[in-house]
Write an enzyme that holds these catalytic residues in place. Structure first.
Site, short mmCIF file in Angstrom:
data_model
loop_
_atom_site.label_atom_id
_atom_site.label_comp_id
_atom_site.label_asym_id
_atom_site.label_seq_id
_atom_site.Cartn_x
_atom_site.Cartn_y
_atom_site.Cartn_z
N ASP A 52 0.86 -1.10 -0.09
CA ASP A 52 0.02 -0.10 -0.14
C ASP A 52 0.83 1.22 0.10
OD1 ASP A 52 -2.13 -1.77 0.12
OD2 ASP A 52 -2.89 -1.41 2.17
N ARG A 93 0.47 -9.27 -6.77
CA ARG A 93 1.62 -10.31 -6.33
C ARG A 93 1.32 -11.59 -7.23
NH1 ARG A 93 3.02 -8.60 -0.69
NH2 ARG A 93 2.04 -6.85 -0.48
N LYS A 151 5.32 -10.80 3.38
CA LYS A 151 3.77 -11.20 3.38
C LYS A 151 3.60 -11.94 1.86
CE LYS A 151 -0.41 -8.66 1.73
NZ LYS A 151 -1.03 -7.56 2.06
N HIS A 153 -0.01 -14.00 0.99
CA HIS A 153 -1.34 -13.69 0.73
C HIS A 153 -1.60 -14.44 -0.80
CE1 HIS A 153 -4.61 -10.37 0.77
NE2 HIS A 153 -5.00 -11.60 1.02
N HIS A 243 1.15 -1.04 5.09
CA HIS A 243 -0.08 -1.58 5.20
C HIS A 243 -0.76 -1.26 6.97
CE1 HIS A 243 -3.74 -4.02 5.26
NE2 HIS A 243 -3.60 -4.49 4.07
N ASP A 349 2.72 -2.30 -4.26
CA ASP A 349 1.86 -3.20 -4.56
C ASP A 349 0.47 -2.90 -5.24
OD1 ASP A 349 0.45 -2.90 -2.10
OD2 ASP A 349 0.21 -5.19 -1.98
N LYS A 410 -6.35 2.51 -3.79
CA LYS A 410 -6.59 1.32 -3.65
C LYS A 410 -8.02 0.57 -3.66
CE LYS A 410 -5.48 -2.82 -0.70
NZ LYS A 410 -5.04 -3.07 0.88
#
Length: 607
Positions: A52, A93, A151, A153, A243, A349, A410
């Site tokens: 973010d 990702r 991370k 995810h 984030h 991202d 976002k």
């Protein structure tokens, strides 16, 4: 077709493979960069991903946040201003690590928001499916060490975790977010975050754990453990920062005290001015319209501005702390003599987070998750912000600042949701140091770029299945200064997430978003003249709309796009105020100042 396996060799195929190998060595030597030829050593690769992180947050992209280490990479390499990701984290990702569109690789929608009509459909598994190859998998087969920290995810089951998808070593948060201090997660159903290390699920975290520091510690230790064996490495540093929740050591919370009390409009204007001075965006660039439900900060009481400004202070500290730990990795690579032979790729991202994620998680009073959130995330006094059990996000006003000069943030396919800052440095970059490139790039380009750098190829099949084609283009010639842009006027990019969708070809962008963030109909923008997406040209450019709609239909057919039957924005139009244009100084009533008569005309009343 035969299943791809690099070590499966028969006697009959031996001579063919030898000849092919000789030919590939010749081709690789001709295509290799001068650095590779002279040293005879393939470059290391480090990807630093901010979660973010906004387009304008770094100093080298106009931010007032102090990021000297990331800026040093920009000064040594190239900054790219038209780099596209996806609008949310796991889809981005997935394309980074596969080079394949989200609707084919398993992340056609985020796992958390898969619609009923998408469930069980190929491409909507909610994790990286087994019909794609991964970048670490192919680099590992090509002789690279492959490391990850941060991370993930993209799946939690044993066959979905980093160790199963090509990473030799890993220390990974499998969830999409969580505490930076411990294993606390967000909801009553999933109160504990899941971590892996080297393919094993962790019972507890290391002592003195803090996410950003620990991820850096782990990556350095992985590189150090094998650094004398002569093999190059691929290190994926997938930071959780910045984030939310904004968790930060106390010593890092003092760098911007009071700086943001002036409000988001002033900071956004200052960032745009610096972007123009730096050459990030051209003179005359307009700022996007302030979100209609965000107040003009000059109309707020000083205490309110200070309260909201403190959230941005914390965010800035998160970015600066991340930069500090990036600096630790840079210093380590310099110390062991590997810095000059390491390619760095740095980006965020997706757009900055403007949605109140905590409110979405907690739900309404009387629910299970509201009670859980009230207990688990109870430290909400401003003096405790950043501590364990505190939960702070900075809101849409500051997210727009992070995405200066773009519209929205976002989760949406406006430029503020899908465009981000990109830095590339290292031996692959032959352009003037500190230069800026304005060509259109995409996160899916990273796979073909790094395969070319490593001398690896993209296989035709895996797991006895034909692989989908790579959608990206290699950056090698662009970074060498041989090209200014990879994409012709006929190439196009397309996005879909939560039912919001967009197509870009050349300078033209066609966008459809649910109300109230969109019109619920197609809108057309010329990004060369209107990067802020203020002026919808759909009504006057009907032929262009028709042409781009044909590209959208082509994208849907090629990528198995299933528009969702339920969407994240349902009911949002009723929850937010009616949408009206935001224009400076309107309505005049609330901006009028006290009239002060000329002093030479003042008089006392006559008797």
């Amino acid at each position: 077709m035969k299943n791809y396996h690099p070590l499966k060799v028969t006697r009959n195929s031996f001579l063919t493979l030898v000849l092919a190998a000789l030919m590939s060595i010749t081709a690789a030597s001709e295509a290799a960069s001068p650095s590779t030829v002279s040293t005879g050593k393939r470059p290391n690769i480090v990807i630093i991903l901010g979660d973010d992180l906004g387009f304008s947050d770094l100093g080298s992209f106009g931010g007032e946040i102090k990021t000297p280490n990331l800026d040093s990479l920009a000064k040594a390499g190239v900054r790219c201003t038209q780099f596209y990701t996806h609008a949310t984290c796991s889809p981005t990702r997935s394309m980074l690590l596969t080079g394949v569109d989200t609707h084919l690789n398993g992340l056609g929608n985020m796992d958390e928001w898969t619609a009923p009509n998408q469930m069980g459909k190929p491409g909507y598994e909610g994790y990286l499916n087994d019909r794609v190859a991964t970048l670490p998998q192919l680099l590992k087969d090509a002789g690279y060490h492959t490391y990850m920290a941060g991370k993930w995810h993209m799946g939690k089951a044993p066959h979905q975790i980093p160790a199963a998808r090509g990473f030799e070593r890993d220390f990974t948060l499998l969830d999409g977010a969580g505490s930076y201090w411990d294993m606390a997660n967000f909801t009553a159903a999933t109160p504990v975050s899941t971590f892996t290390e080297d393919g094993r699920y962790l019972k507890k975290l290391p002592k003195h754990y803090y996410a950003t520091k620990t991820y850096t510690d782990k990556i350095i230790s992985y590189i150090d453990s094998n650094r004398r064996d002569g093999k190059p490495f691929f290190a994926y540093v997938s930071h959780q920062a910045p984030h939310d929740p904004y968790h930060l050591p106390r010593a890092w919370r003092k760098g911007h005290v009071g700086e943001y009390d002036k409000g988001w409009d002033a900071v956004r204007q200052e960032r745009l001015k610096r972007q123009i001075e730096l050459g990030i965006t051209p003179a005359g660039t307009e700022l996007s319209e302030r979100m209609w439900f965000v107040p003009d900060p000059i109309l707020l009481a000083p205490a309110s501005r200070a309260f909201l400004g403190k959230k941005m202070e914390l965010y800035a500290g998160m970015v600066e702390n991340m930069d500090f730990h990036v600096g630790r990795l840079i210093d380590y690579l310099k110390k062991i003599g590997e810095y000059d032979n390491t390619i760095f790729i740095v980006f965020g991202d997706n757009g900055a987070e403007g949605t109140d994620l905590f409110a979405m998680i907690a739900g309404t009073p009387g629910t299970r998750d509201f009670l859980f959130a009230s207990i688990q995330w109870s430290q909400n006094h401003p003096n405790a912000w950043g501590d364990p059990k505190s939960y702070v996000g900075y809101g849409p006003m500051w997210a727009q600042v992070s995405m200066t000069p773009f519209s929205q943030y976002k989760g949406y396919v406006a430029e503020g949701g899908i465009r981000n800052a990109l830095i590339v440095s290292g031996p692959i970059v032959k352009r003037t140091k500190g230069s800026i490139n304005h060509g259109v790039l995409h996160v899916a380009d990273i796979m073909p770029t790094l395969l070319e750098v490593a001398g690896a190829s993209y296989p035709r099949t895996i797991n006895n299945q034909e692989l989908p084609p790579l959608i990206g283009k290699s950056w090698v010639k662009l970074l060498a200064g041989e090209d200014e842009s990879l994409r012709s006027g006929q190439d196009y990019l397309a996005w879909e997430i939560f039912g919001n969708r967009a197509v870009r070809q050349g300078d033209w962008k066609l966008r459809w978003q649910y109300k109230p963030y969109g019109k619920g109909e197609w809108e057309l923008f010329n990004l060369a003249a209107d990067v802020a997406e203020r002026h919808d040209l759909a009504a006057e450019q009907r032929d262009k709309v028709k042409a781009l709609l044909a590209l959208w239909d082509d994208y849907v057919r090629a990528n198995n796009v299933i528009l969702p039957s339920r969407v994240l924005s349902e009911g949002l139009e009723k929850k937010l105020p009616d949408r009206y244009p935001v224009e400076a100084g309107y309505p005049p009533l609330i901006y009028k100042r006290l009239f002060i008569p000329p002093t030479n005309m003042l008089a006392d009343p006559k008797p």
